[in-house]
Design a protein around this motif. Structure first.
Motif, PDB file in Angstrom:
ATOM      1  N   GLU A 219       0.832  -1.204   0.000  1.00 31.12           N
ATOM      2  CA  GLU A 219       0.000   0.000   0.000  1.00 31.12           C
ATOM      3  C   GLU A 219       0.865   1.251   0.000  1.00 31.12           C
ATOM      4  OE1 GLU A 219      -0.340  -2.528   2.148  1.00 31.12           O
ATOM      5  OE2 GLU A 219      -2.205  -3.427   1.390  1.00 31.12           O
ATOM      6  N   GLY A 220       1.981   1.188   0.729  1.00 33.18           N
ATOM      7  CA  GLY A 220       2.893   2.331   0.749  1.00 33.18           C
ATOM      8  C   GLY A 220       3.536   2.557  -0.599  1.00 33.18           C
ATOM      9  N   LEU A 221       3.905   1.476  -1.279  1.00 31.60           N
ATOM     10  CA  LEU A 221       4.463   1.606  -2.619  1.00 31.60           C
ATOM     11  C   LEU A 221       3.450   2.248  -3.547  1.00 31.60           C
ATOM     12  CD1 LEU A 221       6.775   0.977  -4.610  1.00 31.60           C
ATOM     13  CD2 LEU A 221       5.665  -1.226  -5.034  1.00 31.60           C
ATOM     14  N   ASP A 222       2.199   1.845  -3.428  1.00 31.66           N
ATOM     15  CA  ASP A 222       1.125   2.431  -4.235  1.00 31.66           C
ATOM     16  C   ASP A 222       1.063   3.943  -4.013  1.00 31.66           C
ATOM     17  OD1 ASP A 222      -1.129   2.827  -5.779  1.00 31.66           O
ATOM     18  OD2 ASP A 222      -2.285   1.222  -4.855  1.00 31.66           O
ATOM     19  N   VAL A 223       1.175   4.350  -2.756  1.00 32.18           N
ATOM     20  CA  VAL A 223       1.117   5.780  -2.423  1.00 32.18           C
ATOM     21  C   VAL A 223       2.246   6.552  -3.105  1.00 32.18           C
ATOM     22  CG1 VAL A 223       1.433   7.451  -0.549  1.00 32.18           C
ATOM     23  CG2 VAL A 223      -0.090   5.486  -0.230  1.00 32.18           C
ATOM     24  N   TYR A 224       3.467   6.056  -3.002  1.00 25.12           N
ATOM     25  CA  TYR A 224       4.607   6.787  -3.563  1.00 25.12           C
ATOM     26  C   TYR A 224       4.601   6.773  -5.093  1.00 25.12           C
ATOM     27  CZ  TYR A 224       6.665   7.884   0.899  1.00 25.12           C
ATOM     28  OH  TYR A 224       6.882   8.432   2.157  1.00 25.12           O
ATOM     29  N   MET A 225       4.105   5.698  -5.692  1.00 24.69           N
ATOM     30  CA  MET A 225       3.980   5.684  -7.148  1.00 24.69           C
ATOM     31  C   MET A 225       2.927   6.692  -7.608  1.00 24.69           C
ATOM     32  SD  MET A 225       6.317   3.681  -8.221  1.00 24.69           S
ATOM     33  CE  MET A 225       7.252   4.297  -6.797  1.00 24.69           C
ATOM     34  N   ASP A 267       4.595 -16.182 -13.255  1.00 25.61           N
ATOM     35  CA  ASP A 267       4.136 -17.240 -12.364  1.00 25.61           C
ATOM     36  C   ASP A 267       2.988 -16.786 -11.460  1.00 25.61           C
ATOM     37  OD1 ASP A 267       5.730 -15.475 -11.009  1.00 25.61           O
ATOM     38  OD2 ASP A 267       6.814 -16.979  -9.856  1.00 25.61           O
ATOM     39  N   ASP A 268       2.503 -15.552 -11.645  1.00 25.42           N
ATOM     40  CA  ASP A 268       1.336 -15.062 -10.907  1.00 25.42           C
ATOM     41  C   ASP A 268       0.058 -15.487 -11.628  1.00 25.42           C
ATOM     42  OD1 ASP A 268       2.728 -13.722  -8.875  1.00 25.42           O
ATOM     43  OD2 ASP A 268       2.943 -11.913 -10.102  1.00 25.42           O
ATOM     44  N   PRO A 269      -1.023 -15.701 -10.895  1.00 25.99           N
ATOM     45  CA  PRO A 269      -2.308 -15.939 -11.562  1.00 25.99           C
ATOM     46  C   PRO A 269      -2.773 -14.651 -12.253  1.00 25.99           C
ATOM     47  CG  PRO A 269      -2.630 -15.694  -9.205  1.00 25.99           C
ATOM     48  CD  PRO A 269      -1.142 -15.722  -9.425  1.00 25.99           C
ATOM     49  N   PRO A 270      -3.440 -14.750 -13.389  1.00 26.53           N
ATOM     50  CA  PRO A 270      -3.873 -13.545 -14.120  1.00 26.53           C
ATOM     51  C   PRO A 270      -4.687 -12.568 -13.274  1.00 26.53           C
ATOM     52  CG  PRO A 270      -4.125 -15.468 -15.507  1.00 26.53           C
ATOM     53  CD  PRO A 270      -3.736 -15.979 -14.140  1.00 26.53           C
ATOM     54  N   ILE A 271      -5.411 -13.086 -12.278  1.00 24.69           N
ATOM     55  CA  ILE A 271      -6.253 -12.213 -11.460  1.00 24.69           C
ATOM     56  C   ILE A 271      -5.428 -11.205 -10.668  1.00 24.69           C
ATOM     57  CG2 ILE A 271      -6.271 -13.659  -9.406  1.00 24.69           C
ATOM     58  CD1 ILE A 271      -9.295 -11.858 -10.926  1.00 24.69           C
ATOM     59  N   ILE A 272      -4.096 -11.405 -10.613  1.00 21.52           N
ATOM     60  CA  ILE A 272      -3.227 -10.483  -9.868  1.00 21.52           C
ATOM     61  C   ILE A 272      -3.345  -9.063 -10.389  1.00 21.52           C
ATOM     62  CG2 ILE A 272      -1.164 -10.741 -11.337  1.00 21.52           C
ATOM     63  CD1 ILE A 272      -1.150 -10.628  -7.486  1.00 21.52           C
ATOM     64  N   VAL A 273      -3.707  -8.927 -11.668  1.00 22.99           N
ATOM     65  CA  VAL A 273      -3.818  -7.590 -12.252  1.00 22.99           C
ATOM     66  C   VAL A 273      -4.919  -6.785 -11.561  1.00 22.99           C
ATOM     67  CG1 VAL A 273      -5.497  -8.060 -14.101  1.00 22.99           C
ATOM     68  CG2 VAL A 273      -3.716  -6.365 -14.464  1.00 22.99           C
ATOM     69  N   GLN A 274      -5.924  -7.478 -11.013  1.00 27.63           N
ATOM     70  CA  GLN A 274      -6.967  -6.787 -10.258  1.00 27.63           C
ATOM     71  C   GLN A 274      -6.394  -6.157  -8.993  1.00 27.63           C
ATOM     72  OE1 GLN A 274      -9.996  -6.105 -10.874  1.00 27.63           O
ATOM     73  NE2 GLN A 274     -10.977  -7.642 -12.169  1.00 27.63           N
ATOM     74  N   GLU A 275      -5.580  -6.925  -8.294  1.00 23.33           N
ATOM     75  CA  GLU A 275      -4.998  -6.454  -7.035  1.00 23.33           C
ATOM     76  C   GLU A 275      -3.996  -5.329  -7.259  1.00 23.33           C
ATOM     77  OE1 GLU A 275      -1.940  -8.244  -3.680  1.00 23.33           O
ATOM     78  OE2 GLU A 275      -3.318  -9.619  -4.683  1.00 23.33           O
ATOM     79  N   GLN A 276      -3.292  -5.365  -8.374  1.00 23.34           N
ATOM     80  CA  GLN A 276      -2.194  -4.425  -8.600  1.00 23.34           C
ATOM     81  C   GLN A 276      -2.543  -3.323  -9.592  1.00 23.34           C
ATOM     82  OE1 GLN A 276       0.951  -7.066  -9.865  1.00 23.34           O
ATOM     83  NE2 GLN A 276       1.298  -7.882  -7.816  1.00 23.34           N
ATOM     84  N   THR A 278      -3.989  -0.358  -9.539  1.00 26.30           N
ATOM     85  CA  THR A 278      -3.731   1.058  -9.282  1.00 26.30           C
ATOM     86  C   THR A 278      -2.243   1.376  -9.271  1.00 26.30           C
ATOM     87  OG1 THR A 278      -3.884   0.673  -6.889  1.00 26.30           O
ATOM     88  CG2 THR A 278      -5.877   1.403  -8.028  1.00 26.30           C
ATOM     89  N   VAL A 279      -1.442   0.506  -8.641  1.00 23.02           N
ATOM     90  CA  VAL A 279      -0.004   0.773  -8.616  1.00 23.02           C
ATOM     91  C   VAL A 279       0.588   0.605 -10.014  1.00 23.02           C
ATOM     92  CG1 VAL A 279       0.676  -1.588  -7.978  1.00 23.02           C
ATOM     93  CG2 VAL A 279       2.145   0.334  -7.367  1.00 23.02           C
ATOM     94  N   LEU A 280       0.107  -0.369 -10.779  1.00 20.41           N
ATOM     95  CA  LEU A 280       0.586  -0.541 -12.157  1.00 20.41           C
ATOM     96  C   LEU A 280       0.235   0.667 -13.011  1.00 20.41           C
ATOM     97  CD1 LEU A 280      -0.237  -4.307 -12.860  1.00 20.41           C
ATOM     98  CD2 LEU A 280       2.035  -3.251 -12.918  1.00 20.41           C
ATOM     99  N   ILE A 283       2.670   3.496 -12.125  1.00 24.59           N
ATOM    100  CA  ILE A 283       4.028   3.245 -12.625  1.00 24.59           C
ATOM    101  C   ILE A 283       4.092   3.424 -14.136  1.00 24.59           C
ATOM    102  CG2 ILE A 283       5.790   1.455 -12.946  1.00 24.59           C
ATOM    103  CD1 ILE A 283       4.908   0.303 -10.236  1.00 24.59           C
ATOM    104  N   LEU A 284       3.142   2.824 -14.852  1.00 22.50           N
ATOM    105  CA  LEU A 284       3.167   2.908 -16.316  1.00 22.50           C
ATOM    106  C   LEU A 284       2.912   4.330 -16.794  1.00 22.50           C
ATOM    107  CD1 LEU A 284       1.308  -0.376 -17.371  1.00 22.50           C
ATOM    108  CD2 LEU A 284       3.761   0.039 -17.090  1.00 22.50           C
ATOM    109  N   SER A 285       2.120   5.079 -16.050  1.00 19.86           N
ATOM    110  CA  SER A 285       1.877   6.476 -16.407  1.00 19.86           C
ATOM    111  C   SER A 285       3.168   7.292 -16.325  1.00 19.86           C
ATOM    112  CB  SER A 285       0.816   7.067 -15.474  1.00 19.86           C
ATOM    113  OG  SER A 285       0.543   8.409 -15.809  1.00 19.86           O
ATOM    114  N   VAL A 286       3.956   7.048 -15.279  1.00 18.25           N
ATOM    115  CA  VAL A 286       5.233   7.764 -15.133  1.00 18.25           C
ATOM    116  C   VAL A 286       6.212   7.327 -16.220  1.00 18.25           C
ATOM    117  CG1 VAL A 286       7.191   8.216 -13.609  1.00 18.25           C
ATOM    118  CG2 VAL A 286       4.892   8.032 -12.643  1.00 18.25           C
ATOM    119  N   LEU A 287       6.303   6.029 -16.473  1.00 13.02           N
ATOM    120  CA  LEU A 287       7.186   5.529 -17.530  1.00 13.02           C
ATOM    121  C   LEU A 287       6.798   6.120 -18.883  1.00 13.02           C
ATOM    122  CD1 LEU A 287       7.514   1.746 -16.573  1.00 13.02           C
ATOM    123  CD2 LEU A 287       9.328   3.461 -16.501  1.00 13.02           C
ATOM    124  N   SER A 288       5.505   6.199 -19.137  1.00 10.60           N
ATOM    125  CA  SER A 288       5.026   6.745 -20.406  1.00 10.60           C
ATOM    126  C   SER A 288       5.413   8.211 -20.559  1.00 10.60           C
ATOM    127  CB  SER A 288       3.505   6.586 -20.501  1.00 10.60           C
ATOM    128  OG  SER A 288       3.019   6.981 -21.757  1.00 10.60           O
TER     129      SER A 288
END
Length: 440
Positions: A219-225, A267-276, A278-280, A283-288
């Motif tokens: 959650e903290g990583l999400d905040v800083y991203m 090796d993560d289940p595809p549903i992981i994208v739901q959990e991640q 907002t942080v993804l 991150i991708l917005s900054v990279l873009s």
């Protein structure tokens, strides 16, 4: 009666030394701290002039634990709107509380940050605190000092939430902090002697805090991203990132590592994208934003000499972007199935719609970055991608499926390069996407 006698207690020790609370006294005050979460108790404490008593404690106390508890009680009291308004409108108390950000005691800093976040989250008084912080330059230095030097993850997360809220509430304050770094102010003091802080820049401080929290607190990583993402909403913020002494390499490396090595892995289940999601998205917005900025500026010149730092990360990042899109396809199918079901209860539909909204944002950001990167691919990059397994018929098909028709030019450009690297694969893709064939 529990709080008031504690005020003169620090005077019993020599100036400059720290004291400890008597165990019985600490237990009694902690009971009040716990009870202050109840609104009736909080109102009683307000009528008892507890905030004024705490002002005296802050001025005279040499006991960090006493200070922490008093700020904590105020934090609980501030959870109630009327009390929060009363605390916030007290200019003297407001200034004293901001000074607590320069404290050297981590528990006190944590409770101060929690109190500030509570007040900033109340729309009726948020602007009062934003203006107060904007007019107090030492807040910037103290916050940067905490982010750049603390190893207390809980404190870093809470301070990050305060910064995130401030930037979200007030773009002018964010711009001021982006441009800051030359302000002469003081930070935590030792032996009552002000200590001049380094010339802080906001981006390196955010990165240092993100590195501290990344492993222990998602959650903290999400905040800083999200803080970094907010910086990229203004040109000055993007420039602060890409025009750092290292040319933005530290930022790019951290974000690249998160996307390619930690988040949404094979090796993560595809549903992981739901959990991640907002942080993804952050991150991708900054990279873009970084990628677009570098492409527009010196990046093009560097690419010609094949020394560009960013090209080193090309294919693994493209592979990760396609994997995210592949994982999202399953989520998208589930959302379509949900939409076809009979009407649900209002709360249920709200949750699903919000989930779909965040996934759509992630997909849009992912597609924009992927399209920009595909346009920059060379034959050598493409051959590398084919060799490493990042590019094949399945991954390319997923990319085309998501990029067409909006990013037709990018897909067409990539297909031309792909034809030089693997004619058979290019032909197969043309067959699967007839709209491309008529333009070749």
């Amino acid at each position: 009666q529990v709080i008031a006698p504690a005020e003169p207690d620090p005077a019993a020790s020599p100036a400059g030394s720290r004291t400890e609370l008597d165990e019985e006294m600490e237990n009694d005050i902690c009971k009040v701290w716990d009870m202050s979460m109840d609104e009736d108790v909080a109102l009683f404490l307000q009528e008892f002039n507890a905030p004024d008593i705490f002002m005296g404690v802050f001025a005279k106390s040499k006991c960090p634990r006493l200070t922490e508890i008093c700020v904590g009680i105020l934090g609980n009291m501030a959870c109630f709107q009327d009390i929060c308004m009363s605390i916030s409108k007290d200019e003297n108390l407001g200034q004293v509380l901001l000074q607590r950000l320069c404290d050297s005691d981590s528990p006190t800093l944590l409770e101060t940050s929690r109190l500030l976040l509570t007040c900033l989250s109340q729309p009726e008084v948020a602007n009062v605190w934003v203006e107060r912080i904007r007019e107090n330059p030492s807040v910037y230095d103290c916050v940067c000092f905490i982010m750049s030097s603390s190893t207390n993850v809980e404190l870093l997360v809470k301070v990050g939430e305060v910064v995130d809220k401030l930037f979200d509430l007030d773009e002018e304050l964010m711009l001021n902090w982006i441009k800051n770094g030359t302000c002469q102010s003081v930070g935590p003091s030792v032996d009552d002697s002000p200590e001049e802080l380094p010339d802080f820049k906001i981006v390196p401080c955010i990165l240092e805090a993100a590195k501290q929290v990344r492993s222990d607190n998602p959650e903290g990583l999400d905040v800083y991203m999200h803080i970094l993402q907010l910086l990229t909403t203004v040109d000055e913020g993007i420039q602060a990132i890409v025009q750092a002494p290292d040319g933005g390499k530290e930022t790019w490396s951290l974000l690249y590592d998160l996307v390619c090595q930690e988040l949404c892995q094979p090796d993560d289940p595809p549903i992981i994208v739901q959990e991640q999601k907002t942080v993804l998205a952050s991150i991708l917005s900054v990279l873009s934003a970084m990628f677009a900025s570098q492409t527009e500026q010196e990046y093009t010149r560097m690419r010609k000499s094949k020394l560009c730092f960013f090209l080193f990360f090309y294919m693994p990042l493209i592979g990760s972007l396609i994997r995210i899109l592949q994982y999202m396809e399953g989520c998208g199918k589930r959302a379509v199935d949900n939409s076809k079901e009979s009407e649900q209860e209002e709360t249920g539909r709200t949750e699903i719609n919000e989930e779909d909204f965040h996934l759509k944002i992630l997909k849009d950001i992912c597609c924009e970055l992927l399209s920009n990167m595909l346009q920059e691919l060379t034959k050598e990059n493409t051959l590398e991608g084919l060799h490493q397994g990042h590019l094949n018929e399945q991954t390319c098909s997923c990319a085309f499926q998501n990029l067409l028709p909006l990013y037709f030019a990018s897909v067409e450009s990539f297909l031309e390069v792909l034809r030089e690297a693997d004619q058979t694969l290019a032909d197969n893709l043309e067959k699967r996407f007839p709209s491309l064939k008529v333009h070749t």
